[in-house]
Write a protein that holds these residues in place. Structure first.
Motif, PDB file in Angstrom:
ATOM      1  N   TYR A 133      41.059  52.593  27.349  1.00  0.00           N
ATOM      2  CA  TYR A 133      41.605  51.316  27.114  1.00  0.00           C
ATOM      3  C   TYR A 133      41.211  50.241  27.766  1.00  0.00           C
ATOM      4  CZ  TYR A 133      45.223  54.106  24.515  1.00  0.00           C
ATOM      5  OH  TYR A 133      45.986  54.901  23.747  1.00  0.00           O
ATOM      6  N   LYS A 134      39.987  49.788  27.411  1.00  0.00           N
ATOM      7  CA  LYS A 134      39.152  48.565  28.531  1.00  0.00           C
ATOM      8  C   LYS A 134      40.058  47.534  28.439  1.00  0.00           C
ATOM      9  CE  LYS A 134      34.845  50.965  27.728  1.00  0.00           C
ATOM     10  NZ  LYS A 134      34.075  51.510  26.748  1.00  0.00           N
ATOM     11  N   VAL A 135      40.330  46.990  27.266  1.00  0.00           N
ATOM     12  CA  VAL A 135      41.064  45.779  27.327  1.00  0.00           C
ATOM     13  C   VAL A 135      42.424  45.814  28.157  1.00  0.00           C
ATOM     14  CG1 VAL A 135      41.967  43.641  26.059  1.00  0.00           C
ATOM     15  CG2 VAL A 135      39.874  44.682  25.297  1.00  0.00           C
ATOM     16  N   ILE A 136      43.410  46.740  27.868  1.00  0.00           N
ATOM     17  CA  ILE A 136      44.307  46.995  28.513  1.00  0.00           C
ATOM     18  C   ILE A 136      44.103  47.113  30.018  1.00  0.00           C
ATOM     19  CG2 ILE A 136      46.515  48.429  28.709  1.00  0.00           C
ATOM     20  CD1 ILE A 136      46.247  48.826  25.627  1.00  0.00           C
ATOM     21  N   GLY A 195      44.559  49.779  36.454  1.00  0.00           N
ATOM     22  CA  GLY A 195      44.012  49.403  35.430  1.00  0.00           C
ATOM     23  C   GLY A 195      42.803  50.313  35.092  1.00  0.00           C
ATOM     24  N   LEU A 229      41.635  45.832  31.844  1.00  0.00           N
ATOM     25  CA  LEU A 229      41.516  44.826  32.428  1.00  0.00           C
ATOM     26  C   LEU A 229      42.709  43.723  32.711  1.00  0.00           C
ATOM     27  CD1 LEU A 229      39.228  42.664  33.293  1.00  0.00           C
ATOM     28  CD2 LEU A 229      39.212  41.899  31.174  1.00  0.00           C
ATOM     29  N   LEU A 230      43.584  43.901  31.666  1.00  0.00           N
ATOM     30  CA  LEU A 230      44.959  42.972  31.563  1.00  0.00           C
ATOM     31  C   LEU A 230      45.787  43.564  32.716  1.00  0.00           C
ATOM     32  CD1 LEU A 230      45.616  42.723  28.018  1.00  0.00           C
ATOM     33  CD2 LEU A 230      44.877  40.956  29.472  1.00  0.00           C
ATOM     34  N   HIS A 251      43.424  53.254  32.886  1.00  0.00           N
ATOM     35  CA  HIS A 251      43.510  52.917  31.544  1.00  0.00           C
ATOM     36  C   HIS A 251      41.930  53.011  30.868  1.00  0.00           C
ATOM     37  CE1 HIS A 251      47.637  51.925  32.614  1.00  0.00           C
ATOM     38  NE2 HIS A 251      47.672  51.911  31.217  1.00  0.00           N
ATOM     39  N   VAL A 252      41.067  52.496  31.846  1.00  0.00           N
ATOM     40  CA  VAL A 252      39.575  52.278  31.423  1.00  0.00           C
ATOM     41  C   VAL A 252      39.152  53.561  31.176  1.00  0.00           C
ATOM     42  CG1 VAL A 252      37.302  51.631  32.173  1.00  0.00           C
ATOM     43  CG2 VAL A 252      39.035  49.954  32.319  1.00  0.00           C
TER      44      VAL A 252
END
Length: 134
Positions: free
Chosen positions: A72-75, A64, A77-78, A67-68
């Motif tokens: 893509y912060k939400v992705i 993750g 975190l997911l 991605h951050v």
């Protein structure tokens, strides 16, 4: 004159010309649009504001984080929460499969790395740099 289906030869690209990124037509270096396709020069085509794919993959050692880095912060975190789920699922599967279920963890980990390598950047372009202000 003889008819042929062969494409016409483009002049070679020199220091004062460039190829169109979409169709390959040779254009002047400072061209803003292509006269053969719908390409238009935009300000976000610079190297600034672009995330490195290799750095994103290296940061994905922690799932993750790459991605951050790419925006893509939400992705991100997911994927981090999903890593916890993958660890739990791998541990549970390991008890039933004599340890072979632990192979689920690296599969998830490499899947996250593969995804961050292929996803487009969402890093916003850098604004005007005013330098340091005192």
């Amino acid at each position: 004159m003889e008819y042929t289906d062969a494409p016409t030869l483009e002049p070679p690209v020199t220091s004062d010309t460039m190829e169109c990124p979409l169709c390959g037509h040779v254009l002047p270096k400072d061209a803003e649009v292509c006269d053969r396709c719908d390409w238009v020069r935009s300000d976000d085509e610079t190297a600034e504001g672009k995330a490195s794919d290799a750095v994103a993959v290296m940061l994905s050692v922690i799932p993750g984080l790459g991605h951050v880095y790419k925006g893509y912060k939400v992705i991100g975190l997911l994927f981090f929460i999903g890593a916890m789920g993958a660890l739990l699922a791998g541990a549970l599967a390991a008890t039933a499969t004599a340890g072979f279920g632990l192979f689920l963890i690296p599969i998830y980990w490499f899947g996250v790395m593969f995804h961050v390598y292929g996803v487009q950047d969402r890093v916003p372009a850098a604004g005007k740099d005013d330098g340091e202000e005192y």
